[in-house]
Design an enzyme around this catalytic site. Structure first.
Site, PDB file in Angstrom:
ATOM      1  N   ASP A  51     -10.355   2.143   1.651  1.00 29.47           N
ATOM      2  CA  ASP A  51     -10.557   1.606   3.003  1.00 29.47           C
ATOM      3  C   ASP A  51     -11.237   2.643   3.897  1.00 29.47           C
ATOM      4  O   ASP A  51     -12.128   2.311   4.687  1.00 29.47           O
ATOM      5  CB  ASP A  51      -9.215   1.206   3.635  1.00 29.47           C
ATOM      6  CG  ASP A  51      -8.635  -0.061   3.046  1.00 29.47           C
ATOM      7  OD1 ASP A  51      -9.418  -0.922   2.594  1.00 29.47           O
ATOM      8  OD2 ASP A  51      -7.397  -0.195   3.039  1.00 29.47           O
TER       9      ASP A  51
ATOM     10  N   LYS B  53       0.803  -1.219   0.000  1.00 28.47           N
ATOM     11  CA  LYS B  53       0.000   0.000   0.000  1.00 28.47           C
ATOM     12  C   LYS B  53       0.841   1.276   0.000  1.00 28.47           C
ATOM     13  O   LYS B  53       0.407   2.304  -0.506  1.00 28.47           O
ATOM     14  CB  LYS B  53      -0.967   0.005   1.187  1.00 28.47           C
ATOM     15  CG  LYS B  53      -2.046  -1.074   1.074  1.00 28.47           C
ATOM     16  CD  LYS B  53      -3.029  -0.996   2.221  1.00 28.47           C
ATOM     17  CE  LYS B  53      -4.103  -2.065   2.101  1.00 28.47           C
ATOM     18  NZ  LYS B  53      -5.129  -1.952   3.173  1.00 28.47           N
TER      19      LYS B  53
END
Length: 275
Positions: free
Chosen positions: A105, A68
Site C-alpha cells: 500500500d 493486516k
C-alpha cells in the site's frame, strides 16, 4: 502441463474486492497458465486455521481488513515497510517454505502519485486517521519535505497519529476535523475517510486546488473529487492506488516484472462500470 499455482485475497467482508479482477488480468497478460486467484471470506478467528490448509501450490496472499495486523504472528518475516506501520497486505510463500509479509500500500501510494507527476511535496494534509491513514502517513513521509497535517475527530485517533509520526520520523501536526476545510489549501491532500465523509467539503474547494488523492474508488467520483476536478485540480483515485499496490503484489508473487499496469487498470475500470 502448465504449473498450477494459487493466490487469493482474504478479508471480511470480501465480496466487493477488485483484487481477483486485477490479478487475473495480470496473469492473462503475462501468459501465466495454470495460475489462479480467488477470494475467501476470512476473519481474524479463522485466519490461523486457513493458513494451516495451505499447500506448496500457494504462491501468495493479499490481505485486507481486518487481517493486516492479525496475520503478523503467523509469518516468518515481515519487511521494514510493513513493520513501519504494523500492517501486512501481502504474503509471499518462498520456495523454501517461508512466509514473508510486506506492505505494498505504501509504495503503491507513492507510485500512484508519481504517475500523476507528484514526486515531492513541501507540505500535505491527511483527512482521517483510520487504518489507511497510517499507510498514507508512511507514504507522505517518503515524499513530503515539510509538515503533514492530520485532521481527526477524536483524541484517541490524534494520539495514534502522533505516535505514527514519531515512529516514521515525520513532521506531524494534528488538527480538529471541524477545521478540515483548511486542508484543501495544501499542495497535496490525501482523503482516507469512508464514503460520504468528505461530501460536505466539496462546497468549500478553493478556486485553484492543487492535488487530491482520494483513496475511494466505488462509487467514483466522490463529491469532493468531482468538485476538485471541475475546478481544475489534479485528482488521484483509489483505483490508481489499488492497481499500483496490486501490481507490486503480482511482481512479488510471480517473480515477473514489470506487472502489466494498463491491462490491470482497464480490467478494474470495466469491472467498476459493470457494477
Amino acid at each position: 502441463m502448465p504449473v498450477s499455482r494459487r493466490a487469493a485475497v482474504l478479508g471480511s467482508p470480501i465480496a466487493h474486492s477488485l483484487s481477483p479482477v486485477l490479478h487475473r488480468a495480470a496473469y492473462a497478460q503475462l501468459g501465466l497458465e495454470g495460475w489462479t486467484y480467488d477470494r475467501f471470506e476470512i476473519d481474524e478467528a479463522a485466519l490461523p486455521g486457513f493458513f494451516g490448509t495451505l499447500g506448496t501450490e500457494w504462491a501468495g496472499l493479499s490481505l485486507t481488513m481486518p487481517l493486516k495486523r492479525a496475520v503478523i504472528p503467523l509469518l516468518d518475516e515481515i519487511s521494514d515497510t510493513a513493520a513501519s506501520v504494523e500492517a501486512v497486505n501481502t504474503v509471499v510463500f518462498t520456495d523454501d517454505g517461508r512466509r514473508v509479509g510486506d506492505n505494498t500500500d505504501i509504495p503503491g501510494m507513492v507510485a500512484a502519485l508519481r504517475e500523476h507527476g507528484i514526486e515531492q511535496a513541501g507540505s500535505a494534509a491527511i483527512l482521517g486517521a483510520g487504518a489507511t491513514a497510517s499507510s498514507a502517513l508512511a507514504a507522505l513521509a517518503r515524499i513530503c519535505t515539510g509538515e503533514i497535517v492530520v485532521y481527526v475527530r477524536s483524541a484517541a485517533r490524534a494520539a495514534e497519529m502522533r505516535q505514527w509520526g514519531e515512529r516514521l520520523e515525520a513532521e506531524v501536526r494534528i488538527a480538529d476535523w471541524a477545521d478540515a476545510a483548511e486542508a484543501l489549501h495544501q499542495p497535496l491532500v490525501v482523503a482516507t475517510t469512508p464514503a460520504g465523509t468528505t461530501d460536505a467539503l466539496a462546497a468549500v474547494v478553493p478556486e485553484r486546488p492543487a492535488t487530491l488523492f482520494d483513496v475511494l474508488y466505488d462509487p467514483w467520483p466522490t463529491m469532493l473529487a468531482a468538485r476538485w476536478s471541475a475546478y481544475g485540480g489534479a485528482v488521484v483515485s483509489g483505483l490508481d492506488l489499488l492497481v499500483h499496490q496490486a501490481a507490486l503484489q503480482v511482481e512479488q508473487m510471480t517473480g515477473r516484472a514489470p506487472a502489466p499496469l494498463e491491462a490491470m487498470r482497464k480490467a478494474g475500470e470495466h469491472a467498476l462500470a459493470c457494477r
